[in-house]
Design a protein around this motif. Structure first.
Motif, PDB file in Angstrom:
ATOM      1  N   GLU A 172       7.512 -13.112 -28.586  1.00 30.99           N
ATOM      2  CA  GLU A 172       8.231 -13.146 -27.339  1.00 30.99           C
ATOM      3  C   GLU A 172       7.493 -12.880 -25.936  1.00 30.99           C
ATOM      4  N   GLU A 173       6.418 -12.050 -26.284  1.00 28.25           N
ATOM      5  CA  GLU A 173       5.431 -11.634 -25.331  1.00 28.25           C
ATOM      6  C   GLU A 173       4.619 -12.780 -25.038  1.00 28.25           C
ATOM      7  N   LEU A 174       4.059 -13.550 -26.218  1.00 25.87           N
ATOM      8  CA  LEU A 174       3.350 -14.654 -25.940  1.00 25.87           C
ATOM      9  C   LEU A 174       4.170 -15.638 -25.100  1.00 25.87           C
ATOM     10  N   ILE A 175       5.356 -15.996 -25.407  1.00 24.39           N
ATOM     11  CA  ILE A 175       5.900 -16.989 -24.945  1.00 24.39           C
ATOM     12  C   ILE A 175       6.163 -16.779 -23.424  1.00 24.39           C
ATOM     13  N   ASP A 176       6.178 -15.437 -22.988  1.00 24.43           N
ATOM     14  CA  ASP A 176       6.428 -14.992 -21.538  1.00 24.43           C
ATOM     15  C   ASP A 176       4.970 -15.072 -20.986  1.00 24.43           C
ATOM     16  N   THR A 177       3.987 -14.685 -21.471  1.00 24.92           N
ATOM     17  CA  THR A 177       2.539 -14.796 -21.184  1.00 24.92           C
ATOM     18  C   THR A 177       2.191 -16.283 -20.763  1.00 24.92           C
ATOM     19  N   LEU A 178       2.477 -17.154 -21.775  1.00 23.47           N
ATOM     20  CA  LEU A 178       2.416 -18.843 -21.596  1.00 23.47           C
ATOM     21  C   LEU A 178       3.052 -19.195 -20.270  1.00 23.47           C
ATOM     22  N   GLU A 179       4.157 -18.857 -20.407  1.00 29.53           N
ATOM     23  CA  GLU A 179       5.229 -19.101 -19.179  1.00 29.53           C
ATOM     24  C   GLU A 179       4.548 -18.821 -17.869  1.00 29.53           C
ATOM     25  N   LEU A 180       4.098 -17.630 -17.861  1.00 27.77           N
ATOM     26  CA  LEU A 180       3.511 -16.766 -16.425  1.00 27.77           C
ATOM     27  C   LEU A 180       2.013 -17.499 -16.269  1.00 27.77           C
ATOM     28  N   ARG A 181       1.205 -18.076 -17.241  1.00 32.09           N
ATOM     29  CA  ARG A 181       0.108 -18.638 -16.874  1.00 32.09           C
ATOM     30  C   ARG A 181       0.160 -20.223 -16.905  1.00 32.09           C
ATOM     31  N   GLY A 182       1.212 -20.734 -16.781  1.00 28.35           N
ATOM     32  CA  GLY A 182       1.611 -22.152 -16.542  1.00 28.35           C
ATOM     33  C   GLY A 182       1.385 -23.100 -17.880  1.00 28.35           C
ATOM     34  N   PHE A 183       1.319 -22.517 -18.834  1.00 29.21           N
ATOM     35  CA  PHE A 183       1.090 -23.431 -20.042  1.00 29.21           C
ATOM     36  C   PHE A 183       2.589 -23.901 -20.386  1.00 29.21           C
ATOM     37  N   LEU A 184       3.643 -23.160 -20.163  1.00 24.87           N
ATOM     38  CA  LEU A 184       4.875 -23.506 -20.221  1.00 24.87           C
ATOM     39  C   LEU A 184       5.734 -23.605 -18.938  1.00 24.87           C
ATOM     40  N   ARG A 185       6.430 -24.579 -18.713  1.00 22.14           N
ATOM     41  CA  ARG A 185       7.286 -24.444 -17.254  1.00 22.14           C
ATOM     42  C   ARG A 185       8.507 -25.066 -17.759  1.00 22.14           C
ATOM     43  N   PHE A 186       9.595 -24.248 -17.366  1.00 24.91           N
ATOM     44  CA  PHE A 186      10.882 -24.907 -17.576  1.00 24.91           C
ATOM     45  C   PHE A 186      11.129 -25.800 -16.085  1.00 24.91           C
ATOM     46  N   LEU A 187      11.546 -26.665 -16.275  1.00 26.96           N
ATOM     47  CA  LEU A 187      11.720 -27.986 -15.208  1.00 26.96           C
ATOM     48  C   LEU A 187      13.399 -27.599 -14.498  1.00 26.96           C
ATOM     49  N   GLY A 188      14.005 -26.813 -14.941  1.00 30.06           N
ATOM     50  CA  GLY A 188      15.429 -26.502 -14.363  1.00 30.06           C
ATOM     51  C   GLY A 188      15.307 -25.082 -13.418  1.00 30.06           C
ATOM     52  N   ASP A 189      16.520 -24.704 -13.180  1.00 28.36           N
ATOM     53  CA  ASP A 189      16.875 -23.211 -12.703  1.00 28.36           C
ATOM     54  C   ASP A 189      17.696 -22.730 -13.695  1.00 28.36           C
ATOM     55  N   PRO A 190      16.998 -21.768 -14.278  1.00 25.65           N
ATOM     56  CA  PRO A 190      17.990 -20.796 -15.399  1.00 25.65           C
ATOM     57  C   PRO A 190      18.996 -20.300 -14.746  1.00 25.65           C
ATOM     58  N   THR A 191      18.968 -20.051 -13.596  1.00 29.18           N
ATOM     59  CA  THR A 191      20.241 -19.160 -13.037  1.00 29.18           C
ATOM     60  C   THR A 191      21.389 -20.169 -12.522  1.00 29.18           C
ATOM     61  N   GLU A 192      21.037 -21.502 -12.502  1.00 31.58           N
ATOM     62  CA  GLU A 192      22.289 -22.413 -12.411  1.00 31.58           C
ATOM     63  C   GLU A 192      22.655 -23.244 -13.677  1.00 31.58           C
ATOM     64  N   ARG A 193      23.905 -22.914 -14.005  1.00 28.93           N
ATOM     65  CA  ARG A 193      24.407 -23.614 -15.309  1.00 28.93           C
ATOM     66  C   ARG A 193      24.112 -24.950 -15.542  1.00 28.93           C
ATOM     67  N   SER A 194      24.292 -25.937 -14.441  1.00 29.74           N
ATOM     68  CA  SER A 194      24.055 -27.193 -14.657  1.00 29.74           C
ATOM     69  C   SER A 194      22.790 -27.712 -14.577  1.00 29.74           C
ATOM     70  N   ILE A 195      21.636 -26.855 -14.330  1.00 25.74           N
ATOM     71  CA  ILE A 195      20.550 -26.990 -14.246  1.00 25.74           C
ATOM     72  C   ILE A 195      19.705 -26.193 -15.509  1.00 25.74           C
ATOM     73  N   ALA A 196      20.388 -25.468 -16.112  1.00 21.21           N
ATOM     74  CA  ALA A 196      19.918 -24.707 -17.279  1.00 21.21           C
ATOM     75  C   ALA A 196      19.618 -25.250 -18.452  1.00 21.21           C
ATOM     76  N   ASP A 197      20.259 -26.429 -18.682  1.00 17.39           N
ATOM     77  CA  ASP A 197      19.933 -27.528 -19.738  1.00 17.39           C
ATOM     78  C   ASP A 197      18.717 -28.261 -19.592  1.00 17.39           C
ATOM     79  N   ALA A 198      17.883 -27.913 -18.633  1.00 18.27           N
ATOM     80  CA  ALA A 198      16.680 -28.959 -18.385  1.00 18.27           C
ATOM     81  C   ALA A 198      15.662 -28.722 -19.595  1.00 18.27           C
ATOM     82  N   HIS A 199      14.509 -29.619 -19.456  1.00 19.24           N
ATOM     83  CA  HIS A 199      13.762 -29.525 -20.582  1.00 19.24           C
ATOM     84  C   HIS A 199      12.471 -28.649 -20.033  1.00 19.24           C
ATOM     85  N   TRP A 200      11.859 -28.085 -21.100  1.00 12.62           N
ATOM     86  CA  TRP A 200      10.701 -27.398 -20.771  1.00 12.62           C
ATOM     87  C   TRP A 200       9.397 -28.529 -20.846  1.00 12.62           C
TER      88      TRP A 200
END
Length: 84
Positions: free
Chosen positions: A50-78
């Motif tokens: 879990e820490e690694l996933i958070d680190t990868l997200e913070l460093r830009g290796f993983l990027r969520f293409l939606g908005d996790p706070t919006e239900r209609s956009i929370a089902d977007a891809h990574w």
């Protein structure tokens, strides 16, 4: 504890290859799926993964293409990019 010698690019490439042909969908579902894959593939504990996933997200290796706070956009891809 995550080793400083860990190659984050290679780890991201391994995740991308294992998930082929598509990236995960959904913010929390995607994070959980990638965490579980690191546990299975690399033997990390759930906490370490879990820490690694958070680190990868913070460093830009993983990027969520939606908005996790919006239900209609929370089902977007990574987007998984080992070239960040």
């Amino acid at each position: 504890m995550i080793s400083e010698d860990l190659d984050l690019r290679q780890l991201t490439a391994d995740l991308k290859n294992r998930l082929a042909p598509g990236e995960p969908v959904g913010y929390l579902r995607g994070k959980s799926l990638m965490r579980d894959m690191l546990v299975d593939m690399k033997g990390f504990s759930e906490y370490e993964a879990e820490e690694l996933i958070d680190t990868l997200e913070l460093r830009g290796f993983l990027r969520f293409l939606g908005d996790p706070t919006e239900r209609s956009i929370a089902d977007a891809h990574w987007e998984i990019s080992p070239h960040s």
